[in-house]
Design a protein around this motif. Structure first.
Motif, mmCIF file in Angstrom:
data_model
loop_
_atom_site.group_PDB
_atom_site.id
_atom_site.type_symbol
_atom_site.label_atom_id
_atom_site.label_comp_id
_atom_site.label_asym_id
_atom_site.label_seq_id
_atom_site.Cartn_x
_atom_site.Cartn_y
_atom_site.Cartn_z
ATOM 1 N N TYR A 18 -6.282 3.943 7.829
ATOM 2 C CA TYR A 18 -5.103 4.811 7.729
ATOM 3 C C TYR A 18 -4.841 5.697 8.947
ATOM 4 O O TYR A 18 -3.817 6.376 8.983
ATOM 5 C CB TYR A 18 -5.233 5.713 6.494
ATOM 6 N N VAL A 19 -5.733 5.732 9.927
ATOM 7 C CA VAL A 19 -5.572 6.661 11.052
ATOM 8 C C VAL A 19 -5.378 5.895 12.357
ATOM 9 O O VAL A 19 -6.090 4.936 12.645
ATOM 10 C CB VAL A 19 -6.793 7.603 11.174
ATOM 11 N N GLY A 20 -4.389 6.333 13.143
ATOM 12 C CA GLY A 20 -4.157 5.739 14.455
ATOM 13 C C GLY A 20 -3.371 4.447 14.415
ATOM 14 O O GLY A 20 -3.305 3.736 15.415
ATOM 15 N N GLU A 24 0.664 0.569 5.136
ATOM 16 C CA GLU A 24 1.543 0.396 3.992
ATOM 17 C C GLU A 24 0.693 0.323 2.735
ATOM 18 O O GLU A 24 -0.285 -0.421 2.686
ATOM 19 C CB GLU A 24 2.374 -0.873 4.156
ATOM 20 N N ILE A 25 1.024 1.119 1.736
ATOM 21 C CA ILE A 25 0.301 1.145 0.471
ATOM 22 C C ILE A 25 1.218 0.601 -0.619
ATOM 23 O O ILE A 25 2.202 1.249 -0.996
ATOM 24 C CB ILE A 25 -0.160 2.576 0.106
ATOM 25 N N ASP A 26 0.925 -0.597 -1.102
ATOM 26 C CA ASP A 26 1.699 -1.171 -2.204
ATOM 27 C C ASP A 26 1.170 -0.604 -3.509
ATOM 28 O O ASP A 26 -0.039 -0.643 -3.782
ATOM 29 C CB ASP A 26 1.579 -2.692 -2.198
ATOM 30 N N CYS A 27 2.062 -0.083 -4.328
ATOM 31 C CA CYS A 27 1.666 0.630 -5.537
ATOM 32 C C CYS A 27 2.145 -0.110 -6.781
ATOM 33 O O CYS A 27 3.325 -0.450 -6.902
ATOM 34 C CB CYS A 27 2.247 2.051 -5.531
ATOM 35 N N VAL A 28 1.209 -0.331 -7.695
ATOM 36 C CA VAL A 28 1.558 -0.975 -8.952
ATOM 37 C C VAL A 28 2.327 -0.020 -9.854
ATOM 38 O O VAL A 28 3.129 -0.435 -10.681
ATOM 39 C CB VAL A 28 0.291 -1.492 -9.656
ATOM 40 N N ASP A 29 2.094 1.283 -9.643
ATOM 41 C CA ASP A 29 2.795 2.273 -10.470
ATOM 42 C C ASP A 29 2.907 3.589 -9.708
ATOM 43 O O ASP A 29 1.923 4.050 -9.108
ATOM 44 C CB ASP A 29 2.057 2.500 -11.785
ATOM 45 N N GLY A 47 6.218 0.750 -6.414
ATOM 46 C CA GLY A 47 6.804 1.241 -5.168
ATOM 47 C C GLY A 47 5.896 0.998 -3.986
ATOM 48 O O GLY A 47 4.877 0.294 -4.074
ATOM 49 N N VAL A 48 6.248 1.592 -2.865
ATOM 50 C CA VAL A 48 5.483 1.437 -1.632
ATOM 51 C C VAL A 48 5.517 2.743 -0.860
ATOM 52 O O VAL A 48 6.514 3.479 -0.870
ATOM 53 C CB VAL A 48 6.052 0.270 -0.774
ATOM 54 N N ILE A 49 4.390 3.066 -0.200
ATOM 55 C CA ILE A 49 4.268 4.249 0.660
ATOM 56 C C ILE A 49 3.926 3.754 2.058
ATOM 57 O O ILE A 49 3.017 2.930 2.222
ATOM 58 C CB ILE A 49 3.174 5.207 0.155
ATOM 59 N N ARG A 50 4.643 4.254 3.050
ATOM 60 C CA ARG A 50 4.428 3.801 4.427
ATOM 61 C C ARG A 50 4.152 4.995 5.339
ATOM 62 O O ARG A 50 4.683 6.083 5.132
ATOM 63 C CB ARG A 50 5.639 3.037 4.950
ATOM 64 N N GLY A 51 3.340 4.734 6.356
ATOM 65 C CA GLY A 51 3.060 5.744 7.364
ATOM 66 C C GLY A 51 2.971 5.115 8.739
ATOM 67 O O GLY A 51 2.532 3.960 8.875
ATOM 68 N N ASP A 52 3.399 5.843 9.770
ATOM 69 C CA ASP A 52 3.246 5.397 11.154
ATOM 70 C C ASP A 52 2.003 6.059 11.752
ATOM 71 O O ASP A 52 1.219 6.690 11.050
ATOM 72 C CB ASP A 52 4.493 5.753 11.962
ATOM 73 N N GLN A 53 1.842 5.953 13.048
ATOM 74 C CA GLN A 53 0.679 6.555 13.702
ATOM 75 C C GLN A 53 0.708 8.077 13.581
ATOM 76 O O GLN A 53 -0.330 8.722 13.570
ATOM 77 C CB GLN A 53 0.625 6.149 15.174
ATOM 78 N N ALA A 54 1.892 8.651 13.495
ATOM 79 C CA ALA A 54 2.053 10.101 13.351
ATOM 80 C C ALA A 54 3.320 10.347 12.556
ATOM 81 O O ALA A 54 4.056 9.428 12.208
ATOM 82 C CB ALA A 54 2.121 10.783 14.717
ATOM 83 N N GLY A 55 3.572 11.621 12.256
ATOM 84 C CA GLY A 55 4.768 11.968 11.513
ATOM 85 C C GLY A 55 4.512 12.041 10.017
ATOM 86 O O GLY A 55 3.365 12.082 9.548
ATOM 87 N N ARG A 56 5.588 12.060 9.230
ATOM 88 C CA ARG A 56 5.507 12.149 7.781
ATOM 89 C C ARG A 56 5.366 10.749 7.176
ATOM 90 O O ARG A 56 5.358 9.749 7.894
ATOM 91 C CB ARG A 56 6.746 12.861 7.237
ATOM 92 N N PHE A 57 5.270 10.712 5.844
ATOM 93 C CA PHE A 57 5.132 9.446 5.136
ATOM 94 C C PHE A 57 6.399 9.175 4.330
ATOM 95 O O PHE A 57 6.954 10.082 3.703
ATOM 96 C CB PHE A 57 3.919 9.486 4.204
ATOM 97 N N LEU A 121 14.683 5.094 -5.702
ATOM 98 C CA LEU A 121 14.382 6.371 -5.061
ATOM 99 C C LEU A 121 13.706 6.130 -3.717
ATOM 100 O O LEU A 121 12.912 5.189 -3.560
ATOM 101 C CB LEU A 121 13.433 7.222 -5.908
ATOM 102 N N HIS A 122 13.968 6.998 -2.763
ATOM 103 C CA HIS A 122 13.252 6.957 -1.491
ATOM 104 C C HIS A 122 13.273 8.347 -0.868
ATOM 105 O O HIS A 122 14.180 9.155 -1.126
ATOM 106 C CB HIS A 122 13.858 5.918 -0.539
ATOM 107 N N GLY A 123 12.264 8.651 -0.080
ATOM 108 C CA GLY A 123 12.171 9.966 0.541
ATOM 109 C C GLY A 123 10.940 10.070 1.420
ATOM 110 O O GLY A 123 10.340 9.062 1.809
ATOM 111 N N GLU A 124 10.544 11.302 1.739
ATOM 112 C CA GLU A 124 9.399 11.551 2.607
ATOM 113 C C GLU A 124 8.498 12.614 1.999
ATOM 114 O O GLU A 124 8.965 13.504 1.274
ATOM 115 C CB GLU A 124 9.861 11.999 3.995
#
Length: 460
Positions: A18-20, A24-29, A47-57, A121-124
């Motif tokens: 998860y660092v650097g 992507e985290i695929d979520c069953v619920d 749903g799904v949660i995504r992150g880049d090298q820096a910034g928000r998710f 739904l989508h957001g940060e």
């Protein structure tokens, strides 16, 4: 260690995953709760949660709850209310690998649902956290680990030996610094670069008055100061005996500043660098504050301001210097006799009846007499070898010029550029005085930045 599917995943694999890098985290619920997370979720679905090298998710949720009265009322509240208790939502997610994540507060966006029974739904969010149950193989405990995604350049005296092979023959051997062990007031700490040099791990054992959640902030504060960068750990792991808390947090995308670090010219002076780091860390420990120290908060803002205009940076720098001077003399208080004299003068001016506006302004100005003149304080600091006469002159010229609303034009950029260098040196000297450091430090000789001995006294 944590069970992930049908195999075991060591806790040490979390930074690698998860660092650097983007992830992507695929979520069953995913459940989205209101302010009271003990109530049934407002929205729920995969749903799904995504992150880049820096910034928000970022997150996206395929809500499976049909639009009902509660959802309709929430959408109405988002449009009409600014009350966080009514519009802030919190995310809880169960990933396909079995890890359960808790997210920070968020106000999601919604796709048009006017003709559909469901909502996308989508957001940060700013953070993700999970609790990991340890198995016997994980020996790290009673310590806090910070993982930075930046390639932070630190002087590391611990080396690793590298063999360069051609087929199976060693054709060259080299060494590189990849770790640093330090002892902070009897507490072991290690700074370790990852093998591919994309991460910096800092592991500190817990000790007396050196416990989570404070120490993750204190270590970060000290690193911000010694590197002059707006760095934040991408991951924090609080290791306990039987389990660990893992946090992934939003970090700045650009951590650079235009301020030279206090020991930037002596990158190989390991002893001086870590002596300065531990001096700042000790100041944080003494204060026992969870939030940033005031000197850290101001320095952080200066790092950001340094990337702007010369005018804006000098304004911030001159004000911050005055703040640091107040910190040094914070134990100095006006005598009751002095305050009584000032109050009598204010009362006397209050009897003047010619103009209410002028009288009110005069009383406000006179109230400033309760605070000792900064010129006298600067002279004391010069006698103590904290600053030099050149620092005082540069600060006076800059502060008075800017305080009267003047704008630096092109014809004076070189002049004020030199004032900037003197004030950077002055700022560092004042901060070092506040934290009680003596040793090598950045200075300015009128032409260039240099490293010079810095010794001050308490004599007045």
């Amino acid at each position: 260690m944590i069970k992930e599917g049908n195999f075991m995943m060591f806790l040490s694999n979390f930074p690698e995953k998860y660092v650097g890098k983007s992830f992507e985290i695929d979520c069953v619920d995913v459940e989205i709760h209101g302010f009271d997370d003990h109530q049934p979720p407002i929205f729920k679905g995969p749903g799904v949660i995504r992150g880049d090298q820096a910034g928000r998710f970022s997150y996206k949720i395929y809500n499976q709850t049909p639009v009902n009265k509660e959802i309709f009322n929430y959408l109405k509240a988002v449009r009409e209310s600014k009350d966080p208790k009514k519009v802030n939502l919190r995310l809880f997610a169960k990933a396909y690998d079995g890890i359960e994540w808790a997210g920070g507060w968020s106000i999601p966006n919604f796709d048009d649902f006017s003709s559909q029974p469901y909502i996308l739904l989508h957001g940060e969010i700013d953070s993700l956290s999970t609790r990991v149950k340890k198995l016997h193989g994980d020996q790290t405990k009673d310590s806090t680990e910070l993982v930075f995604a930046d390639n932070i350049q630190l002087p590391l005296s611990g080396t690793v030996k590298i063999h360069h092979l051609h087929n199976e023959e060693v054709i060259r051997t080299s060494w590189k610094g990849d770790h640093q062990n330090i002892n902070f007031e009897g507490i072991p700490m290690i700074f370790q670069k990852s093998f591919n040099e994309t991460r910096l791990h800092v592991i500190a054992e817990h000790g007396e008055k050196f416990t989570p959640p404070f120490i993750e902030n204190w270590i970060t504060e000290a690193l911000i100061f010694v590197t002059a960068r707006v760095i934040q750990p991408r991951m924090v792991i609080r290791h306990f005996s039987d389990d660990a808390l893992v946090f992934i947090r939003a970090t700045p995308k650009d951590t650079r500043s235009q301020i030279p670090s206090v020991l930037s010219l002596v990158s190989n002076d390991t002893e001086a660098f870590w002596s300065l780091f531990t001096a700042y860390l000790s100041k944080c420990k003494v204060e026992q504050r969870f939030e940033l120290l005031d000197i850290t908060r101001g320095f952080y803002e200066l790092c950001l301001a340094s990337k702007g205009t010369l005018q804006g940076f000098l304004t911030s720098l001159s004000v911050y210097i005055e703040f640091c001077i107040d910190q040094i003399f914070s134990s100095e208080k006006s005598t009751d006799e002095h305050k009584e004299k000032v109050q009598k003068l204010i009362e006397f001016v209050g009897t003047w009846e010619c103009d209410d506006g002028i009288r009110s302004r005069a009383k406000s100005i006179l109230a400033m007499l309760n605070k000792p003149a900064i010129s006298g304080r600067l002279n004391i600091l010069i006698r103590q070898s904290v600053i030099s006469p050149a620092h005082k002159k540069s600060w006076n010229e800059t502060r008075h010029f800017l305080a009267h609303g003047n704008i630096i034009d092109y014809s004076r950029e070189e002049e004020f550029g030199q004032y900037r260098n003197y004030l950077i040196s002055m700022m560092y000297r004042l901060i070092l005085r506040i934290i009680g450091y003596k040793g090598q430090a950045l200075d300015y000789d009128g032409e260039k930045f240099i490293i010079a001995p810095y010794q001050w006294s308490d004599e007045t």
